[in-house]
Design an enzyme around this catalytic site. Sequence first.
Site, PDB file in Angstrom:
ATOM      1  N   CYS A   2       0.824  -1.212   0.000  1.00 58.56           N
ATOM      2  CA  CYS A   2       0.000   0.000   0.000  1.00 58.56           C
ATOM      3  C   CYS A   2       0.859   1.265   0.000  1.00 58.56           C
ATOM      4  O   CYS A   2       1.955   1.267   0.534  1.00 58.56           O
ATOM      5  CB  CYS A   2      -0.869   0.043   1.242  1.00 58.56           C
ATOM      6  N   TRP A  75      -3.156  -2.619  -1.409  1.00 57.83           N
ATOM      7  CA  TRP A  75      -2.794  -4.009  -1.700  1.00 57.83           C
ATOM      8  C   TRP A  75      -3.567  -4.816  -0.664  1.00 57.83           C
ATOM      9  O   TRP A  75      -3.270  -4.741   0.530  1.00 57.83           O
ATOM     10  CB  TRP A  75      -1.286  -4.166  -1.539  1.00 57.83           C
ATOM     11  N   ASN A  99      -1.860   2.458   5.904  1.00 61.37           N
ATOM     12  CA  ASN A  99      -1.008   1.315   5.552  1.00 61.37           C
ATOM     13  C   ASN A  99      -0.773   0.521   6.834  1.00 61.37           C
ATOM     14  O   ASN A  99      -0.616   1.109   7.903  1.00 61.37           O
ATOM     15  CB  ASN A  99       0.363   1.780   5.052  1.00 61.37           C
ATOM     16  N   GLY A 100      -0.688  -0.795   6.703  1.00 58.41           N
ATOM     17  CA  GLY A 100      -0.423  -1.624   7.885  1.00 58.41           C
ATOM     18  C   GLY A 100      -1.632  -2.461   8.233  1.00 58.41           C
ATOM     19  O   GLY A 100      -2.560  -2.613   7.421  1.00 58.41           O
ATOM     20  N   GLU A 482      18.521 -17.560  -6.825  1.00 55.17           N
ATOM     21  CA  GLU A 482      18.063 -16.236  -7.253  1.00 55.17           C
ATOM     22  C   GLU A 482      17.477 -16.290  -8.671  1.00 55.17           C
ATOM     23  O   GLU A 482      16.452 -15.655  -8.956  1.00 55.17           O
ATOM     24  CB  GLU A 482      19.241 -15.243  -7.154  1.00 55.17           C
TER      25      GLU A 482
END
Length: 606
Positions: A2, A75, A99-100, A482
Amino acid sequence: MCGIVGYVGKKSAQDVLINGLRRLEYRGYDSAGIATLDDDNEAHLARSVGKIAELSKVLAKDPQTGHLGIGHTRWATHGGVTEANAHPHHVGRIYLVHNGIIENYKELKEKLSNYEFASDTDTEVLAALIDSNYNDGTSLKDAVAKALKRVRGTYGIAVFSPNEPGTVIVARLGSPLIIGLGKGETLIASDASALLGYTREAIYLNDGELAVCTKDGAEVFSLSLRHLDSKPETIEGDVEQIQKGGYKHFLLKEIMEQASALHNTLSGRIDTETGKMHLGGPNLTAKELQKIHHIVIVGCGTAYYAGLLASYYMEQLVPDLTTEVVIASEYRYRSFHLPKDSVALIVSQSGETADTLACLREIKKRGTKVLGIVNVVGSTIARECDGGTYVHAGPEISVASTKAFTAQVVAMLMFGGMLAEYHGGDPKLIAEYTQELSILPREIEKVLNDHHDAIKKIAKKYAKYDDALYLGRDTAYPIALEGALKLKEISYIHAEGYASGELKHGPIALIDDHFFEVFTILDNWLFDKSCGGLHEVRARGGKTIILTNSERDIEADDIVRIKSPVKLLAPILLNTLQQLLAYYIAVERGNDVDQPRNLAKSVTVE
Ligand code: F6R
């Protein structure tokens, strides 16, 4: 993840907010919205599912004219991807972006039974909680502080109310919030890139702080409303760095600009005349450096793999060093013990990854020194570390990490090189690494240019496969991990990375002609053993792609051979080709390479 933006000043809030949200698009999101307050103190809200372009269409039909507002890219965490769940949330007299995660939102929701909720989000509950504390005689600042005291979880928030025009309240706990100070305007963002081009002066809010923002600046308070001194800092970077610069995708740009990124990582830190490396940021005395015999390297995803590769190099350089490389999401909950002679390297591009940050705090609690290997200047991890090194790779916009990986490996390697000086490391070996580092940017550029077309051709050939296995030994092993991660992230092909020696212990059972295998084979003492695995795969019908710096005979379906005086660091060179391969396969499959599905750039929640 977010993103938050906010504005109060003289410009069109809508324009500034949309511009800011576009800058945050790279973080990954599934819906967006803005709320503004017009000059008659009437609030306007617009939200939409999908990209900012969708939100812009809504705003084109019904433009907002105010000079104050907040915006958000969401998000999804609590509740599906719907317009009702998108931010800003409006409850009573409150407009809020967040956010969070509010962990106790269900508990709080039950107590707020006089409110009707239109969404499934924890954020709407927080908006209601603030509104319920916003009584006659209380200021918005007081109401926010009161509400936040009852919250368990993490937040970065921006709030306004038509009752207090000209003011936006922001607060943070575990989720970044930056206040940009302009001339007659104040901007708010969860990521400094949204502020570039507006101002270079910013206040980075700390956890547990709240600020009152007006067009004239910001005042910072603790949650108990004690006034705090706040020192503005300078934001690094410029607008050009966050643009595509003629490339079709940020990912390709970031792969191709690795030489210049690395140049910045190395600048002033290596000396080919003395054959030595030096990092100033860790801020350790000779005595402190001598004492280090154990290094724990912490990271997630690509940052973890960078740590793994660096650990091989550090152990080669420093004769009496033990390294341990750990995945942050696991380590944070383990009952780990660190020897007295340890330091921790906290590796993070964004400097905001929740699990990595939690490890940093756990390690610090145990009295061990924590050093950051961080890209984003002023990020939370960088700020909370005892010292460290910025890798200076420049803004990494594409969700998949590429240039940051290269820069992280090199930064840690230089730390190892510096440490080696104090631990009886072989001066010849240190000088050899220093020499290779000095030409690495040039060699990366050459490898990427010389083999671009070959990789493109190979990508076309393998883009239709559903499964891939990446294999490597020794320093090519982290590269295999990776490479597989990069491919799965952006192409959505199922890919696994393995140590070549593990092939017989399980994965070989998978091999058939539906698989392709990418072998990174180094021209070193393990060459024959690395090729052993190759024969076994080919004998079972697997299609093989070889990336190598060897001129020796190798049988495979496709081979890319690089020629370079860089030997010890050849895995870094070969990895850049893996990045290109993943990129072109993803393009061939028609994917959104810069914002792959379900992924976020900076994972600020657990
Ligand atoms: C992979 C990727 C992720 C990140 C990981 C850690 O391409 O981007 O695996 O490496 O989420 O992120 P940072 O480095 O920001 O802590």
